[in-house]
Enzyme design. Sequence first.
Site, mmCIF file in Angstrom:
data_model
loop_
_atom_site.group_PDB
_atom_site.id
_atom_site.type_symbol
_atom_site.label_atom_id
_atom_site.label_comp_id
_atom_site.label_asym_id
_atom_site.label_seq_id
_atom_site.Cartn_x
_atom_site.Cartn_y
_atom_site.Cartn_z
ATOM 1 N N GLU A 1 25.295 -17.428 -3.075
ATOM 2 C CA GLU A 1 24.442 -18.105 -2.103
ATOM 3 C C GLU A 1 24.420 -17.312 -0.809
ATOM 4 O O GLU A 1 24.943 -16.201 -0.719
ATOM 5 C CB GLU A 1 24.963 -19.531 -1.858
ATOM 6 C CG GLU A 1 26.409 -19.574 -1.401
ATOM 7 C CD GLU A 1 27.021 -20.965 -1.442
ATOM 8 O OE1 GLU A 1 26.343 -21.904 -1.890
ATOM 9 O OE2 GLU A 1 28.179 -21.114 -1.020
ATOM 10 N N ASP B 1 28.189 -20.925 8.906
ATOM 11 C CA ASP B 1 26.995 -20.269 8.374
ATOM 12 C C ASP B 1 26.211 -19.513 9.448
ATOM 13 O O ASP B 1 24.998 -19.723 9.608
ATOM 14 C CB ASP B 1 26.078 -21.305 7.706
ATOM 15 C CG ASP B 1 26.813 -22.178 6.713
ATOM 16 O OD1 ASP B 1 27.647 -21.638 5.971
ATOM 17 O OD2 ASP B 1 26.560 -23.401 6.683
#
Length: 505
Positions: free
Chosen positions: A194, A40
């Site tokens: 997301e 991420d």
Amino acid sequence: MKKRLLPLVILLVAACAERPAAVVPTLAYHNPIIAGFHPDPSICRVGEDYYIVNSSFQYFPGVPIYHSRDLAHWELLGNVLDRESQLPLEQSGSWSGIFATTIRYHEGLYYMVTTNVTLGKNFFVTAENPAGPWSEPVYLEQGGIDPSFLFEDGKCYFVSNPAGIVLCEIDPATGEQLTPSRHIWEGMGGRYPEGPHLYKIGKWYYLLISEGGTELAHSLTIARSRNPYGPYEPCPHNPILTHCNLKGEMSQIQGTGHGDLVQAPDGSWWVVFLGYRNFGGSYHHLGRETFLAPVTWEDGWPVVNGGEPVTEGTTPRPEVVREYAFDAPLGPEWVYIQNPDSSRYAVGGGKLRIVGGSPLSANDHPAFVGIRQESENIEATVHASLEADGLAGFSLYQIQDGHAELSLVRQGGRTRAAVRYTLKSMDYEAASLPLAGSSAWLRITSDGNLYKFYVSADGSAWQQLDALSCQLLSTEVLGGFTGLILGLYAQDAPASFSAFRYHEW
């Protein structure tokens, strides 16, 4: 004639002003740019300096932050969340703790915003220096995960994904939500929309998200609008990045997605994103890693890596040797499972002493400290000594019910070296060797396909005890969102470690 041409010239100049600079990125680099468990990624540039942060899940300290001047070579500055008051991790596991992070810079302050899933809250911290110290958390009202900020025109826009992608405005000084949360996009129909990041580029607001789940179907999609609240027009060639297609199906690099755009001082554009490398088939055990790819712009839309699959890049990976004498405090690369009990750890005089705690599988603040495995090819060696009946040694830790240990085991005054596996419902001792004393040298090697476990009485003559397929410590077998941590641990009794050497290539 000149008067007739003038309006057309004005229109052309205006159109060009709305488009990102048409600079072709060139750079020598090796993917992943930050290897091992570094998922991420989020990036920001301040002048000539770039900073990347990564999510850290159940490990403490949390959110590693890296610095670079060229996008290719990265140095670990430290960890953003290095105090328990910032990072409570009570019994967090590989499915909880700190999820995706975002780093941004605005008016002299760095902002890192993330989610502590253990608490169920979004929050941000700030710092004047990215190396820290960082502030105490400021908690936010809008829920979901993967929060991100955009500072633009005196406002702070906050996006996250409680149900699709939602947007509100906040006060960045207090965290107070100033406007209602509004749904702005659901992506292209892939599951789990997301990882949103909102950018203002020219006169357009661009919304970059990931879809498909952080697995084989992972992808990056993008949309744009003249208004931050929409409506958003999707890119006609979405997804702009995925390896879940014919072009990417044979690549070792898979699961590409969850990215963040950055513009270099020369006007070129780049994207950092997560991916993972398969070993031994469709298995990955090192975790999701940080990759880099160039971005060009066509008709106002980003094109990642010329529309081709991402490769390892153009330069070889450097060889790394780390030797730990344990005569100084542990560096920022060392992490604990959950918040550590500092009374259990002591470093000095050439030794790391660990007072044994609960079993690793109990997931209750075990006495464990380790480093990320960042290459498939490793050799790790340490001298271990037990002070009483108990266990201590190396752990290859993927998740609380998925790990392997090469340990000293002392019972009734007798000591043996043993290899033990905890692989979901399988929990057993695979091999053992009696020892003359209560100390020995331990070694683990790997080539990306097999872990091999060795023991030595003198550090020169080695005996292999067992071998384990790397596949059995993979995310596909064990689950979780993390990667392999090579740790030193003790259970039930104090143990001392010395002369730890980690070699990767």
